[in-house]
Scaffold this motif. Structure first.
Motif, PDB file in Angstrom:
ATOM      1  N   GLY A 108       9.369   7.201   2.016  1.00  0.00           N
ATOM      2  CA  GLY A 108      10.779   7.222   1.645  1.00  0.00           C
ATOM      3  C   GLY A 108      10.993   7.256   0.145  1.00  0.00           C
ATOM      4  N   PRO A 109      12.134   6.705  -0.324  1.00  0.00           N
ATOM      5  CA  PRO A 109      12.428   6.716  -1.764  1.00  0.00           C
ATOM      6  C   PRO A 109      11.248   6.141  -2.553  1.00  0.00           C
ATOM      7  CG  PRO A 109      14.282   5.823  -0.531  1.00  0.00           C
ATOM      8  CD  PRO A 109      13.146   5.985   0.441  1.00  0.00           C
ATOM      9  N   ASN A 110      10.922   6.774  -3.697  1.00  0.00           N
ATOM     10  CA  ASN A 110       9.719   6.382  -4.422  1.00  0.00           C
ATOM     11  C   ASN A 110       9.793   6.753  -5.897  1.00  0.00           C
ATOM     12  OD1 ASN A 110       7.967   9.034  -4.920  1.00  0.00           O
ATOM     13  ND2 ASN A 110       8.984   9.263  -2.935  1.00  0.00           N
ATOM     14  N   ASP A 111       8.792   6.313  -6.620  1.00  0.00           N
ATOM     15  CA  ASP A 111       8.708   6.573  -8.065  1.00  0.00           C
ATOM     16  C   ASP A 111       7.730   7.703  -8.390  1.00  0.00           C
ATOM     17  OD1 ASP A 111       6.235   5.434  -7.569  1.00  0.00           O
ATOM     18  OD2 ASP A 111       6.430   3.866  -9.073  1.00  0.00           O
ATOM     19  N   GLY A 112       7.354   8.457  -7.380  1.00  0.00           N
ATOM     20  CA  GLY A 112       6.374   9.517  -7.539  1.00  0.00           C
ATOM     21  C   GLY A 112       4.989   9.091  -7.086  1.00  0.00           C
ATOM     22  N   LEU A 113       4.832   7.794  -6.836  1.00  0.00           N
ATOM     23  CA  LEU A 113       3.531   7.272  -6.428  1.00  0.00           C
ATOM     24  C   LEU A 113       3.643   6.187  -5.350  1.00  0.00           C
ATOM     25  CD1 LEU A 113       0.512   7.516  -7.071  1.00  0.00           C
ATOM     26  CD2 LEU A 113       0.820   5.741  -8.803  1.00  0.00           C
ATOM     27  N   VAL A 114       4.633   5.305  -5.496  1.00  0.00           N
ATOM     28  CA  VAL A 114       4.781   4.154  -4.600  1.00  0.00           C
ATOM     29  C   VAL A 114       6.164   4.193  -3.952  1.00  0.00           C
ATOM     30  CG1 VAL A 114       4.733   1.627  -4.442  1.00  0.00           C
ATOM     31  CG2 VAL A 114       3.269   2.800  -6.108  1.00  0.00           C
ATOM     32  N   GLY A 115       6.191   3.940  -2.635  1.00  0.00           N
ATOM     33  CA  GLY A 115       7.448   3.915  -1.906  1.00  0.00           C
ATOM     34  C   GLY A 115       8.177   2.589  -2.061  1.00  0.00           C
ATOM     35  N   GLU A 116       9.508   2.643  -1.933  1.00  0.00           N
ATOM     36  CA  GLU A 116      10.342   1.455  -2.155  1.00  0.00           C
ATOM     37  C   GLU A 116       9.923   0.267  -1.295  1.00  0.00           C
ATOM     38  OE1 GLU A 116      14.928  -0.162  -2.163  1.00  0.00           O
ATOM     39  OE2 GLU A 116      14.519   1.780  -1.255  1.00  0.00           O
ATOM     40  N   LYS A 117       9.637   0.483  -0.028  1.00  0.00           N
ATOM     41  CA  LYS A 117       9.334  -0.664   0.834  1.00  0.00           C
ATOM     42  C   LYS A 117       8.061  -1.391   0.405  1.00  0.00           C
ATOM     43  CE  LYS A 117       7.262   2.362   4.283  1.00  0.00           C
ATOM     44  NZ  LYS A 117       7.393   2.952   5.591  1.00  0.00           N
ATOM     45  N   GLY A 131       0.791  -1.216   0.000  1.00  0.00           N
ATOM     46  CA  GLY A 131       0.000   0.000   0.000  1.00  0.00           C
ATOM     47  C   GLY A 131       0.825   1.267   0.000  1.00  0.00           C
ATOM     48  N   CYS A 132       0.123   2.359   0.014  1.00  0.00           N
ATOM     49  CA  CYS A 132       0.730   3.689   0.000  1.00  0.00           C
ATOM     50  C   CYS A 132       0.276   4.432   1.253  1.00  0.00           C
ATOM     51  CB  CYS A 132       0.294   4.446  -1.252  1.00  0.00           C
ATOM     52  SG  CYS A 132       0.718   3.626  -2.806  1.00  0.00           S
ATOM     53  N   GLU A 133       1.205   4.635   2.170  1.00  0.00           N
ATOM     54  CA  GLU A 133       0.844   5.287   3.432  1.00  0.00           C
ATOM     55  C   GLU A 133       0.317   6.693   3.214  1.00  0.00           C
ATOM     56  OE1 GLU A 133       3.858   4.923   6.458  1.00  0.00           O
ATOM     57  OE2 GLU A 133       4.232   2.834   5.898  1.00  0.00           O
ATOM     58  N   PHE A 176      -8.775   3.701  -2.381  1.00  0.00           N
ATOM     59  CA  PHE A 176      -8.998   2.954  -1.132  1.00  0.00           C
ATOM     60  C   PHE A 176      -8.350   1.572  -1.187  1.00  0.00           C
ATOM     61  CE2 PHE A 176     -12.247   6.108  -0.112  1.00  0.00           C
ATOM     62  CZ  PHE A 176     -12.050   6.257   1.255  1.00  0.00           C
ATOM     63  N   ASP A 177      -8.355   0.935  -2.356  1.00  0.00           N
ATOM     64  CA  ASP A 177      -7.695  -0.364  -2.511  1.00  0.00           C
ATOM     65  C   ASP A 177      -6.197  -0.271  -2.263  1.00  0.00           C
ATOM     66  OD1 ASP A 177      -9.966  -1.818  -3.052  1.00  0.00           O
ATOM     67  OD2 ASP A 177      -9.661  -1.869  -5.222  1.00  0.00           O
ATOM     68  N   LEU A 178      -5.616   0.911  -2.460  1.00  0.00           N
ATOM     69  CA  LEU A 178      -4.172   1.087  -2.330  1.00  0.00           C
ATOM     70  C   LEU A 178      -3.719   1.570  -0.957  1.00  0.00           C
ATOM     71  CD1 LEU A 178      -3.384   2.654  -5.810  1.00  0.00           C
ATOM     72  CD2 LEU A 178      -3.111   0.281  -5.072  1.00  0.00           C
ATOM     73  N   THR A 179      -4.628   1.680  -0.019  1.00  0.00           N
ATOM     74  CA  THR A 179      -4.204   2.066   1.323  1.00  0.00           C
ATOM     75  C   THR A 179      -3.400   0.918   1.940  1.00  0.00           C
ATOM     76  OG1 THR A 179      -6.195   1.219   2.409  1.00  0.00           O
ATOM     77  CG2 THR A 179      -6.231   3.547   1.677  1.00  0.00           C
ATOM     78  N   SER A 180      -2.528   1.251   2.855  1.00  0.00           N
ATOM     79  CA  SER A 180      -1.714   0.204   3.484  1.00  0.00           C
ATOM     80  C   SER A 180      -2.602  -0.778   4.247  1.00  0.00           C
ATOM     81  CB  SER A 180      -0.648   0.810   4.400  1.00  0.00           C
ATOM     82  OG  SER A 180      -1.223   1.633   5.376  1.00  0.00           O
ATOM     83  N   GLU A 181      -3.670  -0.292   4.849  1.00  0.00           N
ATOM     84  CA  GLU A 181      -4.584  -1.170   5.587  1.00  0.00           C
ATOM     85  C   GLU A 181      -5.254  -2.192   4.654  1.00  0.00           C
ATOM     86  OE1 GLU A 181      -8.800  -0.835   8.005  1.00  0.00           O
ATOM     87  OE2 GLU A 181      -7.480   0.903   7.976  1.00  0.00           O
ATOM     88  N   ASN A 182      -5.758  -1.735   3.524  1.00  0.00           N
ATOM     89  CA  ASN A 182      -6.433  -2.659   2.603  1.00  0.00           C
ATOM     90  C   ASN A 182      -5.458  -3.611   1.915  1.00  0.00           C
ATOM     91  OD1 ASN A 182      -9.078  -1.972   3.121  1.00  0.00           O
ATOM     92  ND2 ASN A 182      -9.072  -0.296   1.662  1.00  0.00           N
TER      93      ASN A 182
END
Length: 166
Positions: A104-113, A11-13, A53-59
């Protein structure tokens, strides 16, 4: 085999944060704009808010608990790093700093972790200010990046899978 490219497996925090901070009326206004653009591109039933909403870290955490990896499938993942916000096209130039703050480090949308998944993980970077955005990885921008050729990257990715027997 399954190879994911710049996928937010965890997900994306920043999405969690925005959905909790932005008033619902504003969310609907933004969704209306994105849904209209998606319709113009051929999506017959766009639902921007459902996708966010599908991309939240919780979901994503819930989905990962339900959908388990198969021992019969080779999984690998790829992520990339945009080096500065001005290098990405809209909306990635806008979201880059927000994602960097939360993920943190990202592609403009998604973080590395969030990219990491499977038996093999590649994190693609280039030297200099440009970096490799989420859009670059799907060749949306149709431009060459010094130090990275997206089309050649995919040719090599498929070649490597073939060598492994897939």
């Amino acid at each position: 085999s399954l190879t994911t490219i710049n996928t937010p497996h965890r997900g994306c925090e920043f999405a969690d944060y925005l959905l909790n901070k932005i008033p619902h009326k504003t969310q609907l206004t933004v969704a209306k704009t994105y849904n209209a653009a998606a319709e113009k591109l051929g999506d017959k039933n766009p639902d921007f808010l459902a996708a966010v909403f599908d991309l939240t870290s919780e979901n994503c955490k819930k989905r990962n608990e339900i959908v388990k990896d198969s021992k019969e499938v080779y999984y690998q993942s790829v992520g990339s790093k945009l080096n500065k916000s001005a290098s990405g096209q809209f909306p990635l130039n806008f979201t880059y700093n927000l994602v960097r703050y939360f993920d943190g480090p990202n592609d403009g949308l998604v973080g590395e972790k969030s990219f990491v998944w499977g038996d093999n993980y590649q994190f693609l970077t280039v030297k200099g200010k440009r970096g490799i955005s989420h859009g670059d990885m799907i060749d949306l921008n149709k431009e060459n990046i010094p130090g990275f050729d997206v089309r050649e990257f995919f040719v090599q990715l498929v070649y490597d899978l073939k060598k492994k027997g897939f």
